[in-house]
Enzyme design. Structure first.
Site, mmCIF file in Angstrom:
data_model
loop_
_atom_site.group_PDB
_atom_site.id
_atom_site.type_symbol
_atom_site.label_atom_id
_atom_site.label_comp_id
_atom_site.label_asym_id
_atom_site.label_seq_id
_atom_site.Cartn_x
_atom_site.Cartn_y
_atom_site.Cartn_z
ATOM 1 N N GLY A 129 2.803 2.567 -2.291
ATOM 2 C CA GLY A 129 3.223 3.016 -3.621
ATOM 3 C C GLY A 129 2.561 4.310 -4.078
ATOM 4 O O GLY A 129 1.435 4.634 -3.667
ATOM 5 N N CYS A 159 -0.639 3.568 -5.945
ATOM 6 C CA CYS A 159 -1.347 2.444 -5.360
ATOM 7 C C CYS A 159 -2.572 2.957 -4.614
ATOM 8 O O CYS A 159 -2.494 3.981 -3.939
ATOM 9 C CB CYS A 159 -0.386 1.794 -4.379
ATOM 10 S SG CYS A 159 -1.175 0.691 -3.253
ATOM 11 N N GLY A 195 0.741 -1.260 0.000
ATOM 12 C CA GLY A 195 0.000 0.000 0.000
ATOM 13 C C GLY A 195 0.766 1.302 0.000
ATOM 14 O O GLY A 195 0.135 2.352 -0.082
HETATM 15 P P1 5GP Z 1 6.577 3.835 -5.754
HETATM 16 O O1 5GP Z 1 8.070 3.749 -5.798
HETATM 17 O O2 5GP Z 1 6.002 4.367 -7.020
HETATM 18 O O3 5GP Z 1 6.064 4.540 -4.541
HETATM 19 O O4 5GP Z 1 6.046 2.332 -5.589
HETATM 20 C C1 5GP Z 1 6.310 1.341 -6.543
HETATM 21 C C2 5GP Z 1 5.623 0.059 -6.131
HETATM 22 O O5 5GP Z 1 4.199 0.231 -6.067
HETATM 23 C C3 5GP Z 1 5.782 -1.093 -7.095
HETATM 24 O O6 5GP Z 1 7.041 -1.703 -7.047
HETATM 25 C C4 5GP Z 1 4.656 -2.019 -6.657
HETATM 26 O O7 5GP Z 1 5.002 -2.805 -5.543
HETATM 27 C C5 5GP Z 1 3.580 -1.041 -6.215
HETATM 28 N N1 5GP Z 1 2.513 -0.941 -7.224
HETATM 29 C C6 5GP Z 1 2.652 -0.729 -8.545
HETATM 30 N N2 5GP Z 1 1.439 -0.677 -9.146
HETATM 31 C C7 5GP Z 1 0.511 -0.860 -8.186
HETATM 32 C C8 5GP Z 1 -0.911 -0.926 -8.177
HETATM 33 O O8 5GP Z 1 -1.618 -0.755 -9.190
HETATM 34 N N3 5GP Z 1 -1.497 -1.184 -6.981
HETATM 35 C C9 5GP Z 1 -0.759 -1.367 -5.846
HETATM 36 N N4 5GP Z 1 -1.408 -1.662 -4.726
HETATM 37 N N5 5GP Z 1 0.586 -1.276 -5.811
HETATM 38 C C10 5GP Z 1 1.209 -1.032 -6.973
#
Ligand code: 5GP
Length: 344
Positions: free
Chosen positions: A182, A185, A180
């Site tokens: 991300g 996300c 959660g």
């Molecule tokens: P960020 O670095 O952008 O904060 O987080 C990246 C991570 O968000 C990804 O490696 C993956 O674990 C997560 N993530 C990517 N797409 C989604 C999504 O559609 N839903 C959720 N719950 N997590 C995502």
């Protein structure tokens, strides 16, 4: 029903306390790390930052750009067999690029095909699902471990110590941590499920290290200081999506709005991704990701310099000559304010 009263923390809840240091320059800080993995017994050497296996950031172009800086990429799952075979067989020395897969029989068969056709050139795999707490997932990790004893396996995502141990015992070398946090996300909004990321890192790292395993902190880093906090909290690897989005090496065309250029970035469980790869959002589920437009940022090199420069500087503030020493030199202080926002 049960309530846990112990406060769990996010990056925004802490700062790192400076400590006496003998370092005179950031250039003296060594960010590369070496690990020998618990199961594969392979040695890793590099800067332990991995581009996320999202279809915009987990690209072959990104892999080429990051290799030069000793960083890694988890290639996204949607490349076809021929492209993956061509990429993995073209590598002169073994690469730290991760092959990503889900946990269906067809994911397993696709991996076996690519591995065979690429003459076993794949050394790292990332087996990931939104919810790493199912028995099916743990059995799948075991099956891959039994079939490929010398593969370095990263598996996730989870956020607690108990399941981190279970995954390592089932065959994972690296456990991927984060539910959660991300940038694109919406799981916490849609389900109410999650765990503050810094505490998840601290607790899972503790569990993994006790068994000779590693963890990868996945999601929630928005500024270089968050990477310093994640490493300081015990993360061995960090996975980045949003911070690496919007660059030339990311998939997707430039979009123009009011004379400004953007790149699309969306969650892999968003409606945009499901429309593209699964023919829409299935009737029984809801999307758990969103789509945003990121201002175009040019080549990824400049952003990398910022990120690595920030982490190097954090090391000098606490007197860590090597990234490896950052955790033991980190004292977090809880805060109620991070930044002076007077100029926005
Ligand atoms: P960020 O670095 O952008 O904060 O987080 C990246 C991570 O968000 C990804 O490696 C993956 O674990 C997560 N993530 C990517 N797409 C989604 C999504 O559609 N839903 C959720 N719950 N997590 C995502």
């Amino acid at each position: 029903m049960h309530i846990e009263e112990t406060l769990r923390l996010d990056f925004k809840d802490v700062l790192i306390r400076p400590k006496r240091s003998t370092l005179t320059s950031r250039s003296q800080v060594e960010l590369a790390r070496e690990f020998v993995f618990r199961h594969s017994r392979k040695t890793y050497h590099g800067i332990p930052i991995i581009a996320a296996n999202m279809d915009s950031t987990g690209t072959i172009e990104m892999a080429h750009a990051l290799e030069g800086h000793q960083l890694s990429v988890a290639l996204h799952k949607h490349y076809d067999v021929d492209t993956l075979v061509a990429y993995f067989s073209s590598l002169e020395k073994k690469s730290t690029a991760f092959y990503s897969m889900g946990i269906t029989q067809s994911d397993f068969e696709k991996f076996t095909t690519v591995m065979t056709r690429a003459h076993n050139a794949i050394e790292y795999v990332c087996i990931d699902v939104a919810n790493g707490y199912t028995e099916t997932f743990i059995h799948f990790v075991k099956k891959v471990r039994d079939t490929y004893p010398h593969l370095t396996i990263m598996a996730g995502n989870v956020v607690t110590g108990d399941i981190t141990e279970e995954l390592i015992l089932a065959g994972a070398d690296i456990v991927k941590v984060g539910i959660g946090p991300g940038s694109v996300c919406t799981t916490r909004k849609m389900t109410g499920v999650g765990y503050p990321q810094l505490s998840a890192i601290i607790e899972c790292a503790d569990a993994a290290h006790g068994l000779g395993g590693q963890i990868c902190a996945d999601g929630g880093c928005v500024v270089p200081g968050d990477l310093a906090k994640a490493f300081g909290g015990g993360a061995d690897f960090i996975m980045l999506g949003g911070m690496l989005a919007g660059h030339d090496e990311c998939a997707g065309d430039l979009v123009e709005r009011d004379g400004q250029q953007f790149k699309r970035f969306y969650g892999m469980s968003s409606r945009a991704a499901m429309d593209k790869y699964a023919g829409g959002v299935a009737k029984y589920r809801a999307s758990e990701g969103k789509e945003v437009l990121i201002p175009y940022r040019g080549p990824v090199d400049a952003s990398l310099q910022d990120i690595l420069g920030g982490v190097r500087s954090a090391c000098t503030y606490v007197g860590a000559h090597k990234l490896k020493e950052l955790t033991k030199r980190t004292t977090f202080i809880r805060v109620t304010q991070q930044l002076n926002e007077v100029f926005g």
